[in-house]
Design an enzyme around this catalytic site. Sequence first.
Site, PDB file in Angstrom:
ATOM      1  N   GLN A 175       0.830  -1.207   0.000  1.00  0.00           N
ATOM      2  CA  GLN A 175       0.000   0.000   0.000  1.00  0.00           C
ATOM      3  C   GLN A 175       0.863   1.255   0.000  1.00  0.00           C
ATOM      4  O   GLN A 175       1.910   1.289   0.653  1.00  0.00           O
ATOM      5  CB  GLN A 175      -0.891   0.010   1.235  1.00  0.00           C
ATOM      6  CG  GLN A 175      -2.015  -1.004   1.160  1.00  0.00           C
ATOM      7  CD  GLN A 175      -2.758  -1.092   2.477  1.00  0.00           C
ATOM      8  OE1 GLN A 175      -3.179  -0.071   3.006  1.00  0.00           O
ATOM      9  NE2 GLN A 175      -2.886  -2.285   2.998  1.00  0.00           N
TER      10      GLN A 175
HETATM   11  N1  LIG Z   1      -7.103 -14.393  -9.856  1.00  0.00           N
HETATM   12  C1  LIG Z   1      -6.014 -14.331  -9.102  1.00  0.00           C
HETATM   13  N2  LIG Z   1      -6.101 -13.683  -7.936  1.00  0.00           N
HETATM   14  C2  LIG Z   1      -4.988 -13.621  -7.161  1.00  0.00           C
HETATM   15  C3  LIG Z   1      -3.784 -14.193  -7.585  1.00  0.00           C
HETATM   16  N3  LIG Z   1      -2.861 -13.968  -6.619  1.00  0.00           N
HETATM   17  C4  LIG Z   1      -3.480 -13.267  -5.632  1.00  0.00           C
HETATM   18  N4  LIG Z   1      -4.773 -13.061  -5.960  1.00  0.00           N
HETATM   19  C5  LIG Z   1      -5.757 -12.320  -5.184  1.00  0.00           C
HETATM   20  O1  LIG Z   1      -5.351 -10.978  -5.078  1.00  0.00           O
HETATM   21  C6  LIG Z   1      -5.740 -10.408  -3.823  1.00  0.00           C
HETATM   22  C7  LIG Z   1      -4.572  -9.773  -3.137  1.00  0.00           C
HETATM   23  O2  LIG Z   1      -3.616 -10.731  -2.747  1.00  0.00           O
HETATM   24  P1  LIG Z   1      -2.554 -10.465  -1.591  1.00  0.00           P
HETATM   25  O3  LIG Z   1      -1.657 -11.644  -1.564  1.00  0.00           O
HETATM   26  O4  LIG Z   1      -3.204 -10.042  -0.337  1.00  0.00           O
HETATM   27  O5  LIG Z   1      -1.781  -9.244  -2.201  1.00  0.00           O
HETATM   28  P2  LIG Z   1      -0.527  -8.485  -1.563  1.00  0.00           P
HETATM   29  O6  LIG Z   1       0.404  -8.176  -2.667  1.00  0.00           O
HETATM   30  O7  LIG Z   1       0.026  -9.243  -0.414  1.00  0.00           O
HETATM   31  O8  LIG Z   1      -1.185  -7.147  -1.083  1.00  0.00           O
HETATM   32  P3  LIG Z   1      -0.689  -6.187   0.110  1.00  0.00           P
HETATM   33  O9  LIG Z   1      -0.397  -7.055   1.278  1.00  0.00           O
HETATM   34  O10 LIG Z   1      -1.804  -5.225   0.351  1.00  0.00           O
HETATM   35  O11 LIG Z   1       0.538  -5.491  -0.392  1.00  0.00           O
HETATM   36  C8  LIG Z   1      -6.332 -11.571  -3.032  1.00  0.00           C
HETATM   37  O12 LIG Z   1      -7.732 -11.462  -3.111  1.00  0.00           O
HETATM   38  C9  LIG Z   1      -5.848 -12.811  -3.760  1.00  0.00           C
HETATM   39  O13 LIG Z   1      -6.785 -13.844  -3.661  1.00  0.00           O
HETATM   40  C10 LIG Z   1      -3.741 -14.867  -8.839  1.00  0.00           C
HETATM   41  O14 LIG Z   1      -2.725 -15.403  -9.294  1.00  0.00           O
HETATM   42  N5  LIG Z   1      -4.891 -14.886  -9.548  1.00  0.00           N
END
Ligand SMILES: Nc1nc2c(ncn2[C@@H]2O[C@H](COP(=O)(O)OP(=O)(O)OP(=O)(O)O)[C@@H](O)[C@H]2O)c(=O)[nH]1
Lengths: 186, 590
Positions: free
Chosen positions: A73
């Site tokens: 974020q």
């Molecule tokens: N369709 C799809 N959705 C995904 C994939 N990888 C992650 N997501 C979705 O994307 C959203 C965010 O995933 P996170 O792993 O929380 O993302 P992050 O990068 O850790 O985000 P922050 O912690 O806020 O920086 C979640 O709802 C996951 O289910 C993917 O390969 N395909």
Amino acid sequence: MGLFDKLAGWLGLKKKEVHVLCLGLDNSGKTTIINKLKPSNAQTQDIVPTIGFSIEKFKTSSLSFTVFDMSGQGRYRNLWEHYYKEGQAIIFVIDSSDKLRMVVAKEELDTLLTHPDIKHRRIPILFFANKMDLRDAVSSVKVSQLLSLENIKDKPWHICASDALKGEGLQEGVDWLQDQIQAMKT
Amino acid sequence: MAATSSSSSSSESNEANSKWLDAHYDPMANLYTFSSCIALADLHGDGEYKLVVGDLGMAGHTMRLKVYRGTGLASESTLLDLPAAVTTFLMDQNEPRTPAVAVASGPFIYVYKNLRPYFKFTLPPLDANPLEQDVWEQAKEDMIDPLTLKEMLEGIRDKAEIPLSVRSLRFLAQDVPEMENFVNLHKGQPIKRQTVITCMSTLKKNMADEDAVSCLVIGTESADVLILDPEAFTILAKMTLPSVPAFLDVMGQFDVEYRVTVACRDGSIYILRRESKRPKYCIELSAQPMGLVRVHKNIVAGCSDETLQGYTQKGKKLWTVYLPAPLMTMSLLDHKSRGFQAVMVGLANQEVHMYLDKNLVDVIRTQDVVTSICFGRYGREDNTLIMTSKGGGLIIKILKRTAVFEEKDMSLGPPVAQSIRLSVPKKTRLYVDQTLRERENAVAMHHVFQMDLYRLRLMAARAYVKALESSLAPITSTLQEPIKMNAVVQGIGPTFKLTLHIQNTSAGRPSINLLVSFLYDQSLYAMKRAFFKAPMLVPGLNYPIETFVECLSDKGISDVIKVFVLREGQSMPLLTAHINMPVSEGLAAA
Ligand SMILES: Nc1nc2c(ncn2[C@@H]2O[C@H](COP(=O)(O)OP(=O)(O)OP(=O)(O)O)[C@@H](O)[C@H]2O)c(=O)[nH]1
Ligand SMILES: [Mg+2]
């Protein structure tokens, strides 16, 4: 003792520790990817946006990874640079379906690459062009074009298309990273 | 690497300094709209904000309600009439808390929930003019023919307080042969007078939260401001203005205290408060309003005379900025995480200027004239700038995370030093007396001054004439013999070197037969040759003529030596030079 360590390493008794930074914009899937790399009994089911950062561990055939899963974020992105010194490798995750924010990902990557703690180190960078399962996702080739990855000449890098929900493409990336780290040490 | 990166960075050097990232640009997006018809909202409650646009289409058809997700169009639906305003608002507390879309067009507000039509609000009809009703009643009974009807309606139109209904106006616009038909077609129905919506905004009901339930606030062509209940769409409050509202800004909460700022077509801004049926404050602008934005508590109005004007919430003028081009549209830039608010102004010269108070802090150049601006959270990015252009283009930029806006003006203006206050010493008694005296005797002092000035001028003129008459000047006054001379004395004495530089300044006539003569006190100075013939003077060349002067006195006195240039056979010199000889120091030393 050095010999014993090596021996233990060969026998797989003691694995070498590496610190990895997991960076990328919010919602790109960093936490989901790290979660998938952990042994299935240690995986969590619900993944929420990371606040600040969290430290995760997983092992591959020869290495023991300690991952700093940073929050993507905007308001937490200024935390990243405080961990650059400790990082021995970087995993940079991109949401390949978020075309609008590709410029923001590029901007953050450029800032990372020109940071004094990163600039002159031959530190391996693994890119995940994540969410390749989504309909409006662009290919990993397109992602590397949009981020001008061809301009990174002084660091080993590799890009993999991935689907963190199913775990596809993750192993290929981690294998590459392991090879790079071992090549660096010897 | 160096080669590729340097070439790409040099072409984008301007971009590198920019505070904005170019996320998307589609010059062919076919979006024709204004800032009042654009809104950003998390329409599906999935954390990804969408862009809602009331597209006016081209030439009054193909009006559409378009929804963008990321860089692409997600959905569109046809609108029946031109949209006047589009806004999003939360109607109720129900989960999921997804906002509804309100599209104002004509006398209606179309409310969409989940992007499906949900409710249509119609403005209450206005009272028709009783005279007009009478006249139509008579027409219905066939007591008057269409021509009489026309005359009578025209009489009402020109005099009456209450304007005619649309039907009568359309009747008056008919050609005479078609009038009969028109009357027969319409005389059966009662007369209705309907007004239309000119602008729309939202007002929180009773909570200040970002996601609080909001009322719609609308301005109408009948010069009213109405506040509507978010669920029942009943009129909660009605306020009347002296003119037709064009731009609205609303702050506060309906149940607590609120303030509606309205820029009207009469070139005034009216400020209404809760419980006030009439405006509380009025600001008279210098020209027609082109836009209205509230920055924190101050009001900023853009006017058609190419100015931007800042006012306090009580209508006190703070500043005026002169814009370099006519203003097309304006909008607020609200950087929430930094508490920073600025005004963005789209100009006719294809620039978007950003003003922090009256200081220009950023300029964005665009490919086309920007007609609508919207800043806020879009997709997952908080500080996104959305602009549409005159040619139908869509421009999306994202503010860099590291961008800072300096609170000083980037346009050229007076240097900073000019605004530093000098520590001026206190006024002394003498100074005060003097100013008093000056104030009381201004006329006399002026007379004295004028008199002295005339005297001075007279003296100067006399001296000039004298110099001309006696050819005292070092430049000849006769046009036939234009000659210039200057003299230099070198040495410390007792022998001085005297060099005369003589130049013929005529265009092409050489001077011949000129004589040079020196006049001096013979008891003081001795000169080898005090009288000789000058060589022929070729025009333009400088002739240095050297002679030596011996000083005879050792008393440290000096005198003037006069040099004359004469024409053979004339006693009147052509020109004269006075050489002030220096005191001879060499003799004293010897
Ligand atoms: N369709 C799809 N959705 C995904 C994939 N990888 C992650 N997501 C979705 O994307 C959203 C965010 O995933 P996170 O792993 O929380 O993302 P992050 O990068 O850790 O985000 P922050 O912690 O806020 O920086 C979640 O709802 C996951 O289910 C993917 O390969 N395909
Ligand atoms: Mg996370």
